[in-house]
Design a protein around this motif. Structure first.
Motif, mmCIF file in Angstrom:
data_model
loop_
_atom_site.group_PDB
_atom_site.id
_atom_site.type_symbol
_atom_site.label_atom_id
_atom_site.label_comp_id
_atom_site.label_asym_id
_atom_site.label_seq_id
_atom_site.Cartn_x
_atom_site.Cartn_y
_atom_site.Cartn_z
ATOM 1 N N VAL A 225 0.842 -1.191 0.000
ATOM 2 C CA VAL A 225 0.000 0.000 0.000
ATOM 3 C C VAL A 225 0.883 1.250 0.000
ATOM 4 O O VAL A 225 1.836 1.338 0.776
ATOM 5 C CB VAL A 225 -0.929 0.020 1.220
ATOM 6 C CG1 VAL A 225 -1.731 1.315 1.272
ATOM 7 C CG2 VAL A 225 -1.856 -1.180 1.188
ATOM 8 N N GLN A 226 0.552 2.179 -0.858
ATOM 9 C CA GLN A 226 1.265 3.453 -0.895
ATOM 10 C C GLN A 226 0.276 4.585 -0.699
ATOM 11 O O GLN A 226 -0.802 4.598 -1.286
ATOM 12 C CB GLN A 226 2.008 3.622 -2.214
ATOM 13 C CG GLN A 226 3.187 2.676 -2.379
ATOM 14 C CD GLN A 226 3.984 2.964 -3.628
ATOM 15 O OE1 GLN A 226 3.430 3.317 -4.657
ATOM 16 N NE2 GLN A 226 5.291 2.816 -3.529
ATOM 17 N N VAL A 227 0.669 5.522 0.128
ATOM 18 C CA VAL A 227 -0.180 6.665 0.458
ATOM 19 C C VAL A 227 0.596 7.940 0.163
ATOM 20 O O VAL A 227 1.733 8.096 0.614
ATOM 21 C CB VAL A 227 -0.581 6.629 1.944
ATOM 22 C CG1 VAL A 227 -1.456 7.836 2.295
ATOM 23 C CG2 VAL A 227 -1.314 5.332 2.271
ATOM 24 N N VAL A 228 -0.009 8.834 -0.592
ATOM 25 C CA VAL A 228 0.666 10.072 -0.968
ATOM 26 C C VAL A 228 -0.281 11.247 -0.749
ATOM 27 O O VAL A 228 -1.389 11.271 -1.290
ATOM 28 C CB VAL A 228 1.118 10.048 -2.442
ATOM 29 C CG1 VAL A 228 1.796 11.368 -2.795
ATOM 30 C CG2 VAL A 228 2.064 8.879 -2.686
ATOM 31 N N GLU A 229 0.161 12.225 0.040
ATOM 32 C CA GLU A 229 -0.633 13.427 0.274
ATOM 33 C C GLU A 229 -0.210 14.534 -0.684
ATOM 34 O O GLU A 229 0.932 14.563 -1.153
ATOM 35 C CB GLU A 229 -0.459 13.945 1.709
ATOM 36 C CG GLU A 229 -0.732 12.954 2.804
ATOM 37 C CD GLU A 229 0.529 12.284 3.272
ATOM 38 O OE1 GLU A 229 0.545 11.750 4.382
ATOM 39 O OE2 GLU A 229 1.525 12.290 2.498
ATOM 40 N N SER A 230 -1.125 15.459 -0.893
ATOM 41 C CA SER A 230 -0.820 16.653 -1.673
ATOM 42 C C SER A 230 -1.756 17.773 -1.245
ATOM 43 O O SER A 230 -2.749 17.523 -0.550
ATOM 44 C CB SER A 230 -0.965 16.378 -3.175
ATOM 45 O OG SER A 230 -2.294 16.005 -3.476
ATOM 46 N N GLN B 252 3.942 10.575 3.339
ATOM 47 C CA GLN B 252 5.143 11.301 3.744
ATOM 48 C C GLN B 252 4.812 12.625 4.424
ATOM 49 O O GLN B 252 5.677 13.248 5.031
ATOM 50 C CB GLN B 252 6.032 11.566 2.515
ATOM 51 C CG GLN B 252 5.606 12.733 1.639
ATOM 52 C CD GLN B 252 4.336 12.488 0.852
ATOM 53 O OE1 GLN B 252 3.830 11.367 0.782
ATOM 54 N NE2 GLN B 252 3.804 13.542 0.242
ATOM 55 N N GLY B 253 3.570 13.046 4.311
ATOM 56 C CA GLY B 253 3.148 14.284 4.959
ATOM 57 C C GLY B 253 3.214 15.477 4.029
ATOM 58 O O GLY B 253 4.005 15.510 3.075
ATOM 59 N N LEU C 77 -6.632 19.331 1.220
ATOM 60 C CA LEU C 77 -5.616 18.307 1.102
ATOM 61 C C LEU C 77 -6.209 17.094 0.401
ATOM 62 O O LEU C 77 -7.384 16.781 0.566
ATOM 63 C CB LEU C 77 -5.102 17.892 2.480
ATOM 64 C CG LEU C 77 -4.541 19.002 3.371
ATOM 65 C CD1 LEU C 77 -3.996 18.400 4.664
ATOM 66 C CD2 LEU C 77 -3.500 19.810 2.655
ATOM 67 N N SER C 78 -5.366 16.419 -0.358
ATOM 68 C CA SER C 78 -5.792 15.204 -1.043
ATOM 69 C C SER C 78 -4.841 14.071 -0.712
ATOM 70 O O SER C 78 -3.677 14.292 -0.374
ATOM 71 C CB SER C 78 -5.820 15.426 -2.560
ATOM 72 O OG SER C 78 -6.776 16.412 -2.899
ATOM 73 N N CYS C 79 -5.365 12.886 -0.807
ATOM 74 C CA CYS C 79 -4.573 11.699 -0.474
ATOM 75 C C CYS C 79 -4.911 10.620 -1.486
ATOM 76 O O CYS C 79 -6.085 10.282 -1.676
ATOM 77 C CB CYS C 79 -4.907 11.253 0.940
ATOM 78 S SG CYS C 79 -4.129 9.716 1.463
ATOM 79 N N THR C 80 -3.891 10.098 -2.109
ATOM 80 C CA THR C 80 -4.061 9.025 -3.080
ATOM 81 C C THR C 80 -3.569 7.717 -2.475
ATOM 82 O O THR C 80 -2.487 7.667 -1.880
ATOM 83 C CB THR C 80 -3.263 9.328 -4.356
ATOM 84 O OG1 THR C 80 -3.716 10.561 -4.902
ATOM 85 C CG2 THR C 80 -3.466 8.229 -5.388
#
Length: 124
Positions: free
Chosen positions: A2-7, A116-117, A20-23
């Protein structure tokens, strides 16, 4: 895996808004109830919000309730945190996290995969 990436982080004046978005990739079921957490400089990490889709339940920390809204798009596997009426005390690094299967809530210990925040800075 699982990979989580915020933007979507950034700087804003008090009273402003950010989204904020999270994929989430790698395991779609874990996007069912994502959690948001934040950590301010010199402070411990604290929960912010967690939530299901529009017709599900959402949980908010008292400090953000009424100002922040969590939403989720199960088609794109993206979750969003709409932050309104921002205050300087909302400043910090915001993390999106995927919970263990079946969990939906604000306990950081029950979230297994973290992004990663993204930095949010609110100036007065």
């Amino acid at each position: 895996q699982v990979q989580v990436v915020e933007s979507g982080g950034g700087s804003v004046q008090a009273g402003g808004s950010l989204r904020l978005s999270c994929t989430v990739s790698g395991d779609t079921f874990r996007s069912y109830c994502m959690g948001w957490f934040r950590q301010a400089p010199g402070k411990e990490r604290e929960p912010v919000a967690a939530g299901l889709s529009t017709f599900g339940s959402a949980y908010y920390a008292l400090s953000v309730k009424g100002r922040f809204i969590v939403s989720q798009d199960n088609v794109t596997n993206m979750v969003h945190l709409q932050m309104n009426s921002l205050k300087p005390e909302d400043t910090g690094i915001y993390y999106c996290a995927a919970p263990r299967q079946g969990y939906c809530g604000l306990s950081a210990e029950l979230h297994n995969y973290w992004g990663q925040g993204t930095q949010v800075t609110v100036s007065s």
